[in-house]
Write a protein that holds these residues in place. Structure first.
Motif, PDB file in Angstrom:
ATOM      1  N   LEU A   1      25.190  86.778 101.312  1.00 47.92           N
ATOM      2  CA  LEU A   1      24.479  86.129 102.418  1.00 47.92           C
ATOM      3  C   LEU A   1      24.480  84.615 102.240  1.00 47.92           C
ATOM      4  O   LEU A   1      24.743  83.853 103.182  1.00 47.92           O
ATOM      5  CB  LEU A   1      23.041  86.637 102.486  1.00 47.92           C
ATOM      6  CG  LEU A   1      22.819  88.021 103.099  1.00 47.92           C
ATOM      7  CD1 LEU A   1      21.379  88.467 102.877  1.00 47.92           C
ATOM      8  CD2 LEU A   1      23.143  88.004 104.585  1.00 47.92           C
TER       9      LEU A   1
ATOM     10  N   ALA B   1      22.443  83.904 112.606  1.00 52.20           N
ATOM     11  CA  ALA B   1      21.324  84.856 112.622  1.00 52.20           C
ATOM     12  C   ALA B   1      21.751  86.175 113.246  1.00 52.20           C
ATOM     13  O   ALA B   1      21.415  87.259 112.739  1.00 52.20           O
ATOM     14  CB  ALA B   1      20.138  84.261 113.368  1.00 52.20           C
TER      15      ALA B   1
ATOM     16  N   THR C   1      24.043  88.110 110.916  1.00 54.01           N
ATOM     17  CA  THR C   1      23.408  88.637 109.710  1.00 54.01           C
ATOM     18  C   THR C   1      22.969  90.087 109.893  1.00 54.01           C
ATOM     19  O   THR C   1      22.944  90.862 108.926  1.00 54.01           O
ATOM     20  CB  THR C   1      22.192  87.761 109.338  1.00 54.01           C
ATOM     21  OG1 THR C   1      22.644  86.427 109.071  1.00 54.01           O
ATOM     22  CG2 THR C   1      21.487  88.286 108.097  1.00 54.01           C
TER      23      THR C   1
ATOM     24  N   LEU D   1      23.549  93.113 107.180  1.00 54.18           N
ATOM     25  CA  LEU D   1      22.433  93.776 106.500  1.00 54.18           C
ATOM     26  C   LEU D   1      22.473  95.291 106.698  1.00 54.18           C
ATOM     27  O   LEU D   1      22.132  96.058 105.795  1.00 54.18           O
ATOM     28  CB  LEU D   1      21.104  93.210 107.010  1.00 54.18           C
ATOM     29  CG  LEU D   1      20.816  91.750 106.635  1.00 54.18           C
ATOM     30  CD1 LEU D   1      19.503  91.305 107.260  1.00 54.18           C
ATOM     31  CD2 LEU D   1      20.776  91.569 105.125  1.00 54.18           C
TER      32      LEU D   1
ATOM     33  N   ALA E   1      10.670  89.397 102.895  1.00 55.54           N
ATOM     34  CA  ALA E   1      12.015  89.507 103.452  1.00 55.54           C
ATOM     35  C   ALA E   1      12.211  88.530 104.611  1.00 55.54           C
ATOM     36  O   ALA E   1      13.273  87.909 104.735  1.00 55.54           O
ATOM     37  CB  ALA E   1      12.269  90.940 103.916  1.00 55.54           C
ATOM     38  N   ALA E   2      11.179  88.389 105.451  1.00 54.69           N
ATOM     39  CA  ALA E   2      11.266  87.423 106.550  1.00 54.69           C
ATOM     40  C   ALA E   2      11.395  86.004 106.004  1.00 54.69           C
ATOM     41  O   ALA E   2      12.153  85.181 106.537  1.00 54.69           O
ATOM     42  CB  ALA E   2      10.028  87.542 107.442  1.00 54.69           C
TER      43      ALA E   2
ATOM     44  N   LEU F   1      15.016  85.445 104.914  1.00 58.45           N
ATOM     45  CA  LEU F   1      15.935  85.182 106.019  1.00 58.45           C
ATOM     46  C   LEU F   1      15.720  83.775 106.590  1.00 58.45           C
ATOM     47  O   LEU F   1      16.689  83.095 106.963  1.00 58.45           O
ATOM     48  CB  LEU F   1      15.749  86.236 107.109  1.00 58.45           C
ATOM     49  CG  LEU F   1      16.137  87.663 106.703  1.00 58.45           C
ATOM     50  CD1 LEU F   1      15.824  88.649 107.817  1.00 58.45           C
ATOM     51  CD2 LEU F   1      17.614  87.735 106.328  1.00 58.45           C
TER      52      LEU F   1
ATOM     53  N   LEU G   1      17.371  81.429 104.258  1.00 56.52           N
ATOM     54  CA  LEU G   1      18.821  81.525 104.423  1.00 56.52           C
ATOM     55  C   LEU G   1      19.291  80.690 105.613  1.00 56.52           C
ATOM     56  O   LEU G   1      20.273  79.933 105.518  1.00 56.52           O
ATOM     57  CB  LEU G   1      19.212  82.989 104.628  1.00 56.52           C
ATOM     58  CG  LEU G   1      20.688  83.261 104.878  1.00 56.52           C
ATOM     59  CD1 LEU G   1      21.488  83.084 103.597  1.00 56.52           C
ATOM     60  CD2 LEU G   1      20.877  84.676 105.439  1.00 56.52           C
ATOM     61  N   LEU G   2      18.603  80.785 106.750  1.00 55.81           N
ATOM     62  CA  LEU G   2      19.000  80.039 107.943  1.00 55.81           C
ATOM     63  C   LEU G   2      18.762  78.539 107.764  1.00 55.81           C
ATOM     64  O   LEU G   2      19.528  77.719 108.288  1.00 55.81           O
ATOM     65  CB  LEU G   2      18.252  80.569 109.162  1.00 55.81           C
ATOM     66  CG  LEU G   2      18.575  82.023 109.537  1.00 55.81           C
ATOM     67  CD1 LEU G   2      17.751  82.458 110.734  1.00 55.81           C
ATOM     68  CD2 LEU G   2      20.060  82.195 109.828  1.00 55.81           C
TER      69      LEU G   2
ATOM     70  N   LEU H   1      16.599  84.498  97.300  1.00 58.42           N
ATOM     71  CA  LEU H   1      16.717  85.686  98.153  1.00 58.42           C
ATOM     72  C   LEU H   1      16.557  86.966  97.337  1.00 58.42           C
ATOM     73  O   LEU H   1      15.884  87.906  97.779  1.00 58.42           O
ATOM     74  CB  LEU H   1      18.067  85.685  98.870  1.00 58.42           C
ATOM     75  CG  LEU H   1      18.050  85.165 100.321  1.00 58.42           C
ATOM     76  CD1 LEU H   1      17.609  83.705 100.363  1.00 58.42           C
ATOM     77  CD2 LEU H   1      19.400  85.332 100.973  1.00 58.42           C
TER      78      LEU H   1
END
Length: 260
Positions: free
Chosen positions: A64, A114, A117, A121, A138-139, A142, A145-146, A212
């Protein structure tokens, strides 16, 4: 609505239409991470030992982040293409905010990332990866990551304006594939020689990949790691802040001068 927001929204729409009209690039960028997951996970997975975790669970967060780092390549190619074809010069003759065009490009790229992804996943879940750290964590993973992808696109925009040539940008962008290899995206850094481990752990990709893994609950922070990896969430945020603080002004200034 401010000038930047209004112009940026218009440029965002232009960039999304541009991506829609180039489906080949979208298909390549969306299928490549899945192909790498299957290849690395099943071909190399049996040959690599990752303490405390299955290799595919270790690999999914790393891939990712490696994909997010690819924003350097896409940002570079698209901005160099605009300069080479004279689009940048035409935009500069319009009463448009100087930050709107690169900002629209960066935001559009993040939206496409996004969306891309989600299938990645789903494939990760199919091959055995699981989210074990809770929905909120987890949110956060992400979102981080963005944010990293957003920072990488700005690096690419600046470099694309600097090269001013599609072919040169494509060749230089290809070199960005080396960046994840010098990080913990694919393998743990604990077994690397001392100097190489230091280089890998000060690579921003390592900090974000470790963050992550921690937020997804897939792996713990390695012992004796450099500060960005020992404190991965704080280290990732610090790296993103530094990259944005450096490359957003550089890209906007370069764009304002027509890439010259």
């Amino acid at each position: 609505m401010s000038t930047l927001a209004y112009d940026g929204t218009a440029m965002l729409g232009r960039q999304l239409r541009r991506m829609r009209n180039n489906p080949g690039l979208l298909i390549l960028t969306q299928t490549m991470p899945v192909s790498m997951l299957l290849f690395f996970g099943y071909v190399f997975g049996s040959a690599l030992a990752v303490p405390g975790a299955e290799y595919r669970s270790f690999l999914v967060p790393g891939l990712l982040v490696a994909t997010a780092a690819g924003g350097v390549m896409t940002g570079m190619f698209q901005s160099a293409q605009d300069v080479h074809r004279g689009v940048t010069d035409r935009f500069r003759t319009l009463p448009v905010s100087r930050a709107a065009v690169p900002a629209g490009q960066a935001v559009a790229d993040v939206l496409v990332t996004a969306a891309g992804t989600v299938p990645f996943l789903l494939v990760g879940l199919a091959v055995g990866w699981r989210v074990e750290g809770g929905a909120a964590a987890a949110a956060g993973a992400l979102a981080l990551l963005l944010l990293f992808r957003f920072a990488c696109v700005w690096i690419g925009v600046f470099l694309g304006l600097l090269t001013r040539n599609e072919e040169a940008a494509g060749q230089l962008g290809g070199a960005t594939f080396l960046l994840p290899l010098l990080s913990s995206a694919y393998i743990p850094t604990e077994g690397l020689p001392g100097w190489l481990r230091t280089v890998a752990e000060w690579n921003p990709i390592s900090a974000v990949a470790t963050a992550l893994r921690e937020l997804f609950g897939n792996a713990s922070v390695p012992e004796g790691a450099a500060w960005p990896v020992a404190h991965p969430v704080a280290g990732s945020l610090a790296w993103c802040a530094v990259l944005l603080a450096v490359f957003v002004p550089l890209a906007v200034r370069r764009y304002a001068h027509g890439g010259r």
